[in-house]
Design a protein around this motif. Structure first.
Motif, PDB file in Angstrom:
ATOM      1  N   TRP A 182      40.855  48.195  39.825  1.00  0.00           N
ATOM      2  CA  TRP A 182      40.198  48.699  41.088  1.00  0.00           C
ATOM      3  C   TRP A 182      39.933  50.234  41.145  1.00  0.00           C
ATOM      4  CZ3 TRP A 182      39.329  45.895  45.345  1.00  0.00           C
ATOM      5  CH2 TRP A 182      39.556  44.570  45.529  1.00  0.00           C
ATOM      6  N   ARG A 183      39.115  50.819  41.766  1.00  0.00           N
ATOM      7  CA  ARG A 183      39.007  52.199  41.811  1.00  0.00           C
ATOM      8  C   ARG A 183      38.681  52.467  43.364  1.00  0.00           C
ATOM      9  NH1 ARG A 183      41.051  56.165  38.914  1.00  0.00           N
ATOM     10  NH2 ARG A 183      39.419  57.944  38.740  1.00  0.00           N
ATOM     11  N   LYS A 184      38.776  53.803  43.840  1.00  0.00           N
ATOM     12  CA  LYS A 184      38.488  54.118  45.141  1.00  0.00           C
ATOM     13  C   LYS A 184      37.585  55.145  45.487  1.00  0.00           C
ATOM     14  CE  LYS A 184      42.115  57.493  46.353  1.00  0.00           C
ATOM     15  NZ  LYS A 184      41.130  58.729  46.908  1.00  0.00           N
ATOM     16  N   CYS A 185      36.745  55.231  46.414  1.00  0.00           N
ATOM     17  CA  CYS A 185      35.789  56.092  46.734  1.00  0.00           C
ATOM     18  C   CYS A 185      35.927  56.354  48.392  1.00  0.00           C
ATOM     19  CB  CYS A 185      34.357  55.700  46.554  1.00  0.00           C
ATOM     20  SG  CYS A 185      33.161  56.979  46.783  1.00  0.00           S
ATOM     21  N   GLY A 186      36.717  57.398  48.844  1.00  0.00           N
ATOM     22  CA  GLY A 186      36.829  57.549  50.001  1.00  0.00           C
ATOM     23  C   GLY A 186      37.909  56.454  50.729  1.00  0.00           C
ATOM     24  N   THR A 187      37.521  55.952  51.657  1.00  0.00           N
ATOM     25  CA  THR A 187      38.463  54.516  52.133  1.00  0.00           C
ATOM     26  C   THR A 187      37.880  53.189  51.559  1.00  0.00           C
ATOM     27  OG1 THR A 187      36.934  54.299  54.055  1.00  0.00           O
ATOM     28  CG2 THR A 187      38.912  55.936  54.297  1.00  0.00           C
ATOM     29  N   TYR A 188      37.055  53.121  50.607  1.00  0.00           N
ATOM     30  CA  TYR A 188      36.169  52.054  50.042  1.00  0.00           C
ATOM     31  C   TYR A 188      36.954  51.997  48.649  1.00  0.00           C
ATOM     32  CZ  TYR A 188      32.845  48.557  48.320  1.00  0.00           C
ATOM     33  OH  TYR A 188      32.561  47.515  47.772  1.00  0.00           O
ATOM     34  N   TYR A 189      37.414  50.734  48.498  1.00  0.00           N
ATOM     35  CA  TYR A 189      38.176  50.221  47.265  1.00  0.00           C
ATOM     36  C   TYR A 189      37.355  49.266  46.477  1.00  0.00           C
ATOM     37  CZ  TYR A 189      41.844  53.135  48.624  1.00  0.00           C
ATOM     38  OH  TYR A 189      42.835  54.165  49.363  1.00  0.00           O
ATOM     39  N   TYR A 190      37.147  49.326  45.321  1.00  0.00           N
ATOM     40  CA  TYR A 190      36.262  48.327  44.779  1.00  0.00           C
ATOM     41  C   TYR A 190      36.533  47.787  43.097  1.00  0.00           C
ATOM     42  CZ  TYR A 190      34.262  52.474  42.480  1.00  0.00           C
ATOM     43  OH  TYR A 190      34.114  53.671  41.554  1.00  0.00           O
ATOM     44  N   LYS A 191      36.361  46.766  43.061  1.00  0.00           N
ATOM     45  CA  LYS A 191      36.401  46.283  41.446  1.00  0.00           C
ATOM     46  C   LYS A 191      35.285  45.560  40.795  1.00  0.00           C
ATOM     47  CE  LYS A 191      39.073  42.491  39.237  1.00  0.00           C
ATOM     48  NZ  LYS A 191      39.570  43.077  38.031  1.00  0.00           N
ATOM     49  N   SER A 192      35.001  46.018  39.672  1.00  0.00           N
ATOM     50  CA  SER A 192      33.588  45.478  39.190  1.00  0.00           C
ATOM     51  C   SER A 192      33.884  44.140  38.859  1.00  0.00           C
ATOM     52  CB  SER A 192      33.413  46.216  37.791  1.00  0.00           C
ATOM     53  OG  SER A 192      32.293  45.685  37.042  1.00  0.00           O
ATOM     54  N   LEU A 193      32.930  43.065  39.088  1.00  0.00           N
ATOM     55  CA  LEU A 193      32.739  41.490  38.376  1.00  0.00           C
ATOM     56  C   LEU A 193      32.363  41.739  37.156  1.00  0.00           C
ATOM     57  CD1 LEU A 193      31.637  40.007  41.703  1.00  0.00           C
ATOM     58  CD2 LEU A 193      33.856  40.492  41.087  1.00  0.00           C
ATOM     59  N   MET A 194      33.436  41.771  36.265  1.00  0.00           N
ATOM     60  CA  MET A 194      32.935  42.148  34.943  1.00  0.00           C
ATOM     61  C   MET A 194      32.214  41.115  33.936  1.00  0.00           C
ATOM     62  SD  MET A 194      34.652  45.071  34.422  1.00  0.00           S
ATOM     63  CE  MET A 194      35.377  45.409  32.787  1.00  0.00           C
ATOM     64  N   ASP A 195      32.439  39.940  34.314  1.00  0.00           N
ATOM     65  CA  ASP A 195      31.525  39.111  33.419  1.00  0.00           C
ATOM     66  C   ASP A 195      30.159  38.651  34.218  1.00  0.00           C
ATOM     67  OD1 ASP A 195      32.696  37.965  35.768  1.00  0.00           O
ATOM     68  OD2 ASP A 195      32.905  35.802  34.819  1.00  0.00           O
ATOM     69  N   LYS A 196      29.945  39.662  35.505  1.00  0.00           N
ATOM     70  CA  LYS A 196      28.690  39.403  35.980  1.00  0.00           C
ATOM     71  C   LYS A 196      27.852  40.509  36.108  1.00  0.00           C
ATOM     72  CE  LYS A 196      30.504  35.621  38.906  1.00  0.00           C
ATOM     73  NZ  LYS A 196      30.768  35.369  40.374  1.00  0.00           N
ATOM     74  N   THR A 197      28.485  41.843  36.246  1.00  0.00           N
ATOM     75  CA  THR A 197      27.534  43.145  36.252  1.00  0.00           C
ATOM     76  C   THR A 197      27.014  43.627  35.161  1.00  0.00           C
ATOM     77  OG1 THR A 197      28.096  45.323  37.305  1.00  0.00           O
ATOM     78  CG2 THR A 197      29.816  44.507  35.508  1.00  0.00           C
ATOM     79  N   CYS A 198      26.030  44.394  35.221  1.00  0.00           N
ATOM     80  CA  CYS A 198      25.143  44.842  34.160  1.00  0.00           C
ATOM     81  C   CYS A 198      25.921  45.894  33.273  1.00  0.00           C
ATOM     82  CB  CYS A 198      23.944  45.423  34.852  1.00  0.00           C
ATOM     83  SG  CYS A 198      23.962  46.817  35.901  1.00  0.00           S
ATOM     84  N   CYS A 199      26.654  46.653  33.975  1.00  0.00           N
ATOM     85  CA  CYS A 199      27.396  47.554  33.223  1.00  0.00           C
ATOM     86  C   CYS A 199      29.053  47.573  33.477  1.00  0.00           C
ATOM     87  CB  CYS A 199      27.252  49.165  33.532  1.00  0.00           C
ATOM     88  SG  CYS A 199      25.396  49.432  32.898  1.00  0.00           S
ATOM     89  N   PRO A 200      29.805  46.820  32.525  1.00  0.00           N
ATOM     90  CA  PRO A 200      31.122  46.502  32.827  1.00  0.00           C
ATOM     91  C   PRO A 200      31.926  47.808  33.023  1.00  0.00           C
ATOM     92  CG  PRO A 200      30.507  45.106  31.251  1.00  0.00           C
ATOM     93  CD  PRO A 200      29.396  45.832  31.225  1.00  0.00           C
TER      94      PRO A 200
END
Length: 510
Positions: free
Chosen positions: A64-82
């Motif tokens: 996970w990683r944060k940007c302001g108050t938003y926390y996100y996690k890349s869907l590694m096997d689906k995203t274009c750039c893991p």
């Protein structure tokens, strides 16, 4: 009475827990990717009204990683750039030659006010025209080489020869000596294990010996008195530490200083520097990233790099484990002659320092401030580790192998990438060959290993409904249709957050 006790318990839970809202759906829609400029980016996110530092550290160690108050996690096997989480072992950080050059450039500028490409004017020497300078330098080089040759010739005439066989018997069994013995007695190259134990200076010495051997000039009878000088320098001139290299002279011509100020909750010092800091950010975004002025306004700057939900206090962490500066969100500001010129946006967490963003005065690009700031952040991590040993890692954000301009993060060694399936850490040198073949990779080679912190049981989730904390079964009793709609989202969140976070973070359904 029972209802009153339950409400009191709920209030207590809320005050000592992270609180989030789920901000993704069962089928996340791909969106624009800034790395490859396509619409193939895929991630899951949450919005946190409150995030405790130990929870965020656990989430970071799960991608996970944060940007302001938003926390996100890349869907590694689906995203274009893991997006692979990368961190550096700060206590064992190894300076590369190019990083040393960046520090030397900065030191020359601060100590002597000399920019790259400029030369020192020595007043005691007669001034010469620019055209004559190279020839003079060449003459000096020739004179120096001639003197070296004459010295070596004199040594030979004085019979100062040193037999390699006799000398090597007097030396301790160090890595370098083991290497010499191997070269003398074997035609095959030494093992990778031995070579990896050598410092860069020793490796260069090894190449010199190897060259002599290929020219049939190296044997047990070889006169190595000149080589010994290099060997002795290699032993006695110990490699300077990062902290030693970052030191300036006692009386530098320019004044450089760093100030660590808390950005959230907002400190008075941060408010006093907000206008000047934003001015640097605005010029940086427009010059380096080509943003329009409206895209880097003060309000946008605050949302992006100032506002947060990461709390500085956490009741679960004992006072003995808290550094003097505290935990949370900070701006590490760089000043030149009293004026702010750059800023590192960082989070200080129980397990390390997380680099969020960096911006600088574009006119000072010749100082390579991006590299320099990373070295200063590593230095800060090492300093905090001396105070609190657990603060030992430097998190550089995401390593994006599919984007060449983001591969620079692997240059801070030793670095480790997070396996997207087992959430274990692996040396980047072993990961890169795999990433050269496939963009999505499981780094853990042991196929029997699984995610030990995975949570598939959603019964322990804490759900905030109104002013009360409910379980999933209680939510089902209240509204079975809403329960059915949210069930898959709860399962996904629990899986991505891991057992510890999933069972103590409160999901706000209001």
């Amino acid at each position: 009475m029972s209802t009153h006790r339950h409400d009191a318990s709920s209030i207590s839970n809320v005050s000592s827990s992270s609180i989030v809202q789920i901000a993704f759906n069962s089928n996340p829609t791909p969106h624009h990717c800034g790395y490859c400029n396509t619409d193939g980016s895929c991630s899951a996110g949450i919005v946190a009204s409150k995030m405790l530092v130990d929870d965020y550290l656990l989430l970071m160690d799960r991608g996970w990683r944060k940007c302001g108050t938003y926390y996100y996690k890349s869907l590694m096997d689906k995203t274009c750039c893991p997006l692979y989480t990368i961190r550096c072992d700060a206590n064992n950080f190894e300076l590369s030659r190019s990083q040393r050059r960046v520090i030397q450039t900065m030191n020359r500028f601060i100590n002597e006010n000399i920019k790259p490409g400029e030369h020192i004017n020595v007043s005691s020497e007669p001034q010469t025209s620019a055209s004559s300078t190279p020839s003079i330098m060449n003459k000096q080089k020739k004179t120096k080489s001639t003197s070296i040759q004459s010295k070596s010739t004199t040594n030979k005439f004085n019979n100062n020869k040193i037999n390699l066989n006799e000398w090597i018997k007097t030396q301790p069994n160090t890595n370098a000596i083991q290497l010499i013995r191997h070269i003398l007695t074997n035609d095959t190259p030494p093992s990778d294990e031995l070579l990896n134990r050598l410092r860069s200076r020793q490796k260069r010495w090894y190449k010199k010996l190897l060259k002599l051997k290929t020219q049939n000039k190296l044997s047990f009878e070889t006169d190595i008195h000149l080589l010994i000088k290099r060997f002795d320098r290699m032993k006695t001139n110990s490699i300077r530490s990062l902290e030693q290299m970052l030191q300036f002279n006692d009386k530098p011509k320019n004044k450089f200083e760093c100030r660590l100020v808390r950005s959230y909750p907002t400190s008075e010092e941060f408010l006093c520097t907000l206008k000047d800091s934003h001015s640097i950010y605005e010029r940086y975004q427009m010059a380096i990233h080509g943003d329009g002025k409206s895209e880097c306004s003060l309000s946008q700057f605050k949302r992006f790099l100032c506002q947060s939900s990461l709390e500085k206090d956490c009741s679960r962490i004992p006072a003995s484990k808290i550094p003097s500066c505290g935990y949370g969100c900070f701006h590490l500001q760089y000043y030149l002659n009293g004026k702010i010129i750059a800023c590192s946006v960082i989070d200080i967490l129980p397990g390390g320092v997380s680099s969020v963003y960096f911006y600088y005065e574009p006119d000072l690009g010749f100082l390579k401030l991006g590299v320099y700031s990373a070295l200063k952040e590593i230095e800060l991590t090492r300093r905090l580790a001396r105070e609190i040993p657990d603060i030992k890692h430097y998190y550089l954000g995401f390593y994006v192998h599919t984007c060449v301009k983001m591969r620079y993060k692997g240059q801070y060694k030793p670095s480790y990438l997070l396996c997207p399936e087992t959430y274990t850490w692996h040396r980047i040198e072993k990961c890169i060959p795999l990433l050269n073949t496939h963009k999505y990779v499981r780094f853990e080679s042991d196929l029997s290993k699984v995610d030990e912190n995975e949570e598939n049981n959603t019964e322990q989730l804490k759900l905030r409904v109104g002013h009360q904390i409910k379980t999933l079964l209680q939510l089902q009793a209240i509204d079975k249709h809403y329960y059915a709609y949210m069930l898959n989202l709860f399962k996904t969140f629990a899986k991505f957050a891991g057992r510890i976070c999933a069972n103590r973070i409160i999901i706000d359904l209001n």
